[in-house]
Design a protein around this motif. Sequence first.
Motif, PDB file in Angstrom:
ATOM      1  N   ASP A 192     113.255  93.418  12.260  1.00 46.52           N
ATOM      2  CA  ASP A 192     114.733  93.654  12.574  1.00 46.52           C
ATOM      3  C   ASP A 192     115.423  94.209  11.590  1.00 46.52           C
ATOM      4  O   ASP A 192     114.698  94.334  10.527  1.00 46.52           O
ATOM      5  CB  ASP A 192     115.471  92.527  13.312  1.00 46.52           C
ATOM      6  N   SER A 193     116.582  94.688  11.660  1.00 44.31           N
ATOM      7  CA  SER A 193     117.228  95.402  10.544  1.00 44.31           C
ATOM      8  C   SER A 193     117.782  94.346   9.567  1.00 44.31           C
ATOM      9  O   SER A 193     117.584  93.192   9.889  1.00 44.31           O
ATOM     10  CB  SER A 193     118.521  96.045  11.226  1.00 44.31           C
ATOM     11  N   THR A 194     118.117  94.972   8.355  1.00 44.18           N
ATOM     12  CA  THR A 194     118.337  94.029   7.270  1.00 44.18           C
ATOM     13  C   THR A 194     119.407  93.035   7.726  1.00 44.18           C
ATOM     14  O   THR A 194     119.320  91.865   7.284  1.00 44.18           O
ATOM     15  CB  THR A 194     118.840  94.794   6.184  1.00 44.18           C
ATOM     16  N   GLY A 195     120.713  93.392   8.437  1.00 43.49           N
ATOM     17  CA  GLY A 195     121.686  92.619   8.575  1.00 43.49           C
ATOM     18  C   GLY A 195     121.112  91.444   9.418  1.00 43.49           C
ATOM     19  O   GLY A 195     121.537  90.214   9.608  1.00 43.49           O
ATOM     20  N   VAL A 196     120.526  91.930  10.560  1.00 42.12           N
ATOM     21  CA  VAL A 196     120.059  90.910  11.589  1.00 42.12           C
ATOM     22  C   VAL A 196     119.131  89.689  10.973  1.00 42.12           C
ATOM     23  O   VAL A 196     119.135  88.495  11.312  1.00 42.12           O
ATOM     24  CB  VAL A 196     119.184  91.479  12.746  1.00 42.12           C
ATOM     25  N   LYS A 208     119.666  85.987  10.592  1.00 39.74           N
ATOM     26  CA  LYS A 208     118.458  85.206  10.970  1.00 39.74           C
ATOM     27  C   LYS A 208     118.006  83.906   9.989  1.00 39.74           C
ATOM     28  O   LYS A 208     118.092  82.514  10.296  1.00 39.74           O
ATOM     29  CB  LYS A 208     117.346  85.679  11.657  1.00 39.74           C
ATOM     30  N   LEU A 209     117.826  84.339   8.912  1.00 41.60           N
ATOM     31  CA  LEU A 209     117.477  83.493   7.842  1.00 41.60           C
ATOM     32  C   LEU A 209     118.343  82.545   7.410  1.00 41.60           C
ATOM     33  O   LEU A 209     118.228  81.211   7.357  1.00 41.60           O
ATOM     34  CB  LEU A 209     117.071  84.215   6.596  1.00 41.60           C
ATOM     35  N   LEU A 210     119.685  82.947   7.333  1.00 40.58           N
ATOM     36  CA  LEU A 210     120.817  82.023   6.976  1.00 40.58           C
ATOM     37  C   LEU A 210     121.127  80.878   8.125  1.00 40.58           C
ATOM     38  O   LEU A 210     121.329  80.140   7.868  1.00 40.58           O
ATOM     39  CB  LEU A 210     122.136  82.721   6.676  1.00 40.58           C
ATOM     40  N   ALA A 211     120.942  81.585   9.524  1.00 41.13           N
ATOM     41  CA  ALA A 211     121.020  80.572  10.491  1.00 41.13           C
ATOM     42  C   ALA A 211     119.829  79.368  10.514  1.00 41.13           C
ATOM     43  O   ALA A 211     120.106  78.225  10.881  1.00 41.13           O
ATOM     44  CB  ALA A 211     120.977  81.189  11.633  1.00 41.13           C
ATOM     45  N   GLU A 212     118.684  79.826   9.976  1.00 44.01           N
ATOM     46  CA  GLU A 212     117.481  79.029  10.012  1.00 44.01           C
ATOM     47  C   GLU A 212     117.558  78.104   8.578  1.00 44.01           C
ATOM     48  O   GLU A 212     116.475  77.460   8.186  1.00 44.01           O
ATOM     49  CB  GLU A 212     116.272  79.681  10.051  1.00 44.01           C
TER      50      GLU A 212
END
Length: 339
Positions: A59-63, A67-71
């Motif tokens: 996905d794009s950089t921001g997404v 996502k990584l931070l949410a996980e």
Amino acid sequence: MTTLKKALTSVAALALSTAAALAETELTVYTAIEAEDLARYAETFNATHPDIKVNWVRDSTGVITAKLLAERDNPQADVVWGLAATSLLLLKSEGMLEAYAPVGVENLDPKFVDKSDPPAWVGMDAWVASICFNTVEAEKLGITAPTSWQDLTDPQYKGHVIMPNPASSGTGFLDVSSWLQIFGEDEGWAYMDALHENIARYTHSGSAPCKLAASGETVVGVSFAFRGAKSKAAGAPIDIIVPSEGVGWDMEATAIIAGTDDLEAAQKLVDFTVTKEANEMYNVGYAVVAYPGVAKPVEFFPEGLLDAMIDNDFEFAANNRADILKEWQSRYDGKSDAQ
């Protein structure tokens, strides 16, 4: 069965078992690499490591960063291969990366390697901001070519500028963070206020504004130079302009996510990402790569661009990313494309 035959049978069974086990090794790899390049990356890696399957999450950089931070407390990725260094610095500060010095890392230009020992991430290539300017559409509209970022606030560009949304695009974020460094915080936001008056819309892809300029859907696309060079080489009537104030840049980088269940396989993948072979692969899509001496001249890559790269403060960009994006969205998000 003789003792020897039994032994050989056992060895063969063990070999088959081991091969089967290796063949089952799969890595979940998060990436913001252009989708069109993913198959080539995996195929090149698998030429030497057929036992490790790469499962992309793209996905794009921001997404991907969000996502990584949410996980954070339940990581799903094993490796990040091709995400902005500013994002990886943020993940490093959150303790989410497994420090590792890949085999051969000493061969890379030091500015592409995290300063910690062992490094938390290693760079692959750099992409650099520029302006894609459609000369045919500009002539029809009587619009002159800009020579600076400030020029883009001139009323003649009203409704004719497209740039990426920094919350979803790494290119958009490097633009915004570089303007804040070039102009200073107050003047940087004042500049973006003025630029916003001329913006037609904000895209969620960093390459889209240049593609839109190349196709004539806009006159000015704030994008990155390599995309402009590719479009011009394909026959698009665009000039690639290097703004006089200097240009922002960022690098794609690779890291292992802390807590991976397949550390050995993850290390093999990261070992591959710093090889000369891998850097030759990056050079297909990027003019600047981490391995010295690998990059070949790129047709239509603008002269003077590398000299115009600002002395980028990656720590500033990473440490202030959340506040910068919150402020940007509060001011300008109304012109963003729908997700």
